[in-house]
Design an enzyme around this catalytic site. Sequence first.
Site, short mmCIF file in Angstrom:
data_model
loop_
_atom_site.label_atom_id
_atom_site.label_comp_id
_atom_site.label_asym_id
_atom_site.label_seq_id
_atom_site.Cartn_x
_atom_site.Cartn_y
_atom_site.Cartn_z
N LYS A 1 16.78 14.95 -5.11
CA LYS A 1 15.65 14.63 -4.23
C LYS A 1 16.05 14.78 -2.76
CE LYS A 1 11.78 12.82 -2.83
NZ LYS A 1 10.47 12.52 -3.33
N HIS B 1 4.22 15.12 -4.21
CA HIS B 1 3.01 14.48 -3.69
C HIS B 1 2.35 15.26 -2.54
CE1 HIS B 1 6.11 12.99 -1.05
NE2 HIS B 1 6.47 11.99 -1.81
N HIS C 1 8.57 5.54 -8.85
CA HIS C 1 9.50 4.54 -8.29
C HIS C 1 9.51 3.33 -9.21
CE1 HIS C 1 9.79 6.60 -4.37
NE2 HIS C 1 8.55 6.96 -4.64
N ASP D 1 3.79 8.89 -8.08
CA ASP D 1 4.36 8.23 -6.90
C ASP D 1 3.99 6.75 -6.89
OD1 ASP D 1 5.85 7.96 -4.60
OD2 ASP D 1 4.30 8.76 -3.27
N HIS E 1 7.04 11.83 -10.92
CA HIS E 1 7.50 11.21 -9.66
C HIS E 1 7.17 9.72 -9.73
CE1 HIS E 1 7.91 11.29 -5.04
NE2 HIS E 1 7.72 10.02 -5.38
N HIS F 1 10.47 15.75 -0.42
CA HIS F 1 9.49 14.96 0.34
C HIS F 1 9.17 15.80 1.58
CE1 HIS F 1 7.56 11.13 1.74
NE2 HIS F 1 7.57 11.87 2.84
C1 NCD Z 1 7.55 5.43 -1.52
C2 NCD Z 1 8.34 4.14 -1.73
O1 NCD Z 1 7.79 3.06 -1.49
O2 NCD Z 1 9.50 4.20 -2.17
N1 NCD Z 1 6.39 5.14 -0.73
C3 NCD Z 1 5.28 5.89 -0.66
O3 NCD Z 1 4.41 5.58 0.15
N2 NCD Z 1 5.08 6.91 -1.44
C4 NCD Z 1 8.43 6.45 -0.92
C5 NCD Z 1 7.92 7.85 -1.02
O4 NCD Z 1 7.78 8.41 -2.11
O5 NCD Z 1 7.64 8.45 0.03
ZN ZN Z 2 7.61 8.59 -3.93
#
Ligand code: NCD
Ligand code: ZN
Length: 346
Positions: free
Chosen positions: A99, A174, A15, A247, A13, A136
């Site tokens: 997702k 998460h 970003h 995450d 996971h 999520h």
């Molecule tokens: C994530 C993001 O910034 O894209 N933020 C987070 O707090 N984890 C989004 C997410 O995974 O919920």
């Molecule tokens: Zn995330």
Amino acid sequence: MSSITIPFPDDWHLHLRDGAMLEGVIEHSAKHFARAIIMPNLVPPVVRSSQAEAYRQRILAARPAGSEFEPLMTLYLTETTDPDDVEAAASSGLVKAVKLYPAGATTNSDSGVRDFDKVIPVLERMAEVGLPLCVHGEVTDPDIDIFDREAVFIERVLAPLRERVPGLRVVMEHITTEEGVAYVKDNAENLGATITTHHLIINRNALFVGGIRPHYFCLPIAKREKHRLALRAAATSGDARFFLGTDSAPHPTDAKENACGCAGCFTAPNTMSLLAHVFEEEAALDRLQNFASCNGPAFYRLPVNQQKMTLVKRDTAQAVAATIKTGAGDVTVFDPGFDVFWDVGV
Ligand code: NCD
Ligand code: ZN
């Protein structure tokens, strides 16, 4: 000095963002992970397979020279997602998961799902072809306390959804609560969960030590200490249903140190050192490989990486950059609040 060698880890996971932020952060994941499930919450979101392919090309182009880091793409589920497009993206191997963001649950989730009836045909097709749904798991009802949103989601949304589409393979992303851990353990079929690095380290008190601490704000928000302990027990148990999804979610520092700060902790640079620290504290270093390297591939039906990683415990605390510079601004690295002696490399 002690050391441990494990199959090279993956991040289930992640970003990476896009443009200058992508270019600035990707090296930190590419260094310590062979593959990562790439979150699709860009603006606009990655909804169709053509968008996922274009995004994949941008990620490949942004990799440091010589890197073989492999982005595993996902599609962002909307109420108008086309089951045929999803199936084609899965059978070509382009997309490894879809997702689900409940609309409004987190960063860039406005195009997410409001009416679950509308997505049942896609979910049924995914069950047929064995494509996992990454969830999520928080309700968005403002009447539900933010600390209860995961537990309520399981009861009101996830359990009924899994009954409607029993063959669907689901990853609870998460997880942050003992209820999340218990739900996974009680439901053996078709279910896994990712756990982040930071939720193994902080509880909700960290958000308010001596003042408000925006770099510990993420979604789902960190919970009470008993939940952190339940996550630690699950992650270090070796149980194949729990695996690492960092995450790691970079935001420019000024977007977090803000009157309405963004959610997300950036842990890509120090995750593996932090995990070695946590697993050593739990006397479970021998199970770090299950969590970070073996359980995820087993769930996603992919081979474990051949390459190895050695983590070494040094005699002195290891220095970690407090911020990294990107073309989209500086990003603050997650600070665990303690010295870490584990070092990746060798
Ligand atoms: C994530 C993001 O910034 O894209 N933020 C987070 O707090 N984890 C989004 C997410 O995974 O919920
Ligand atoms: Zn995330």
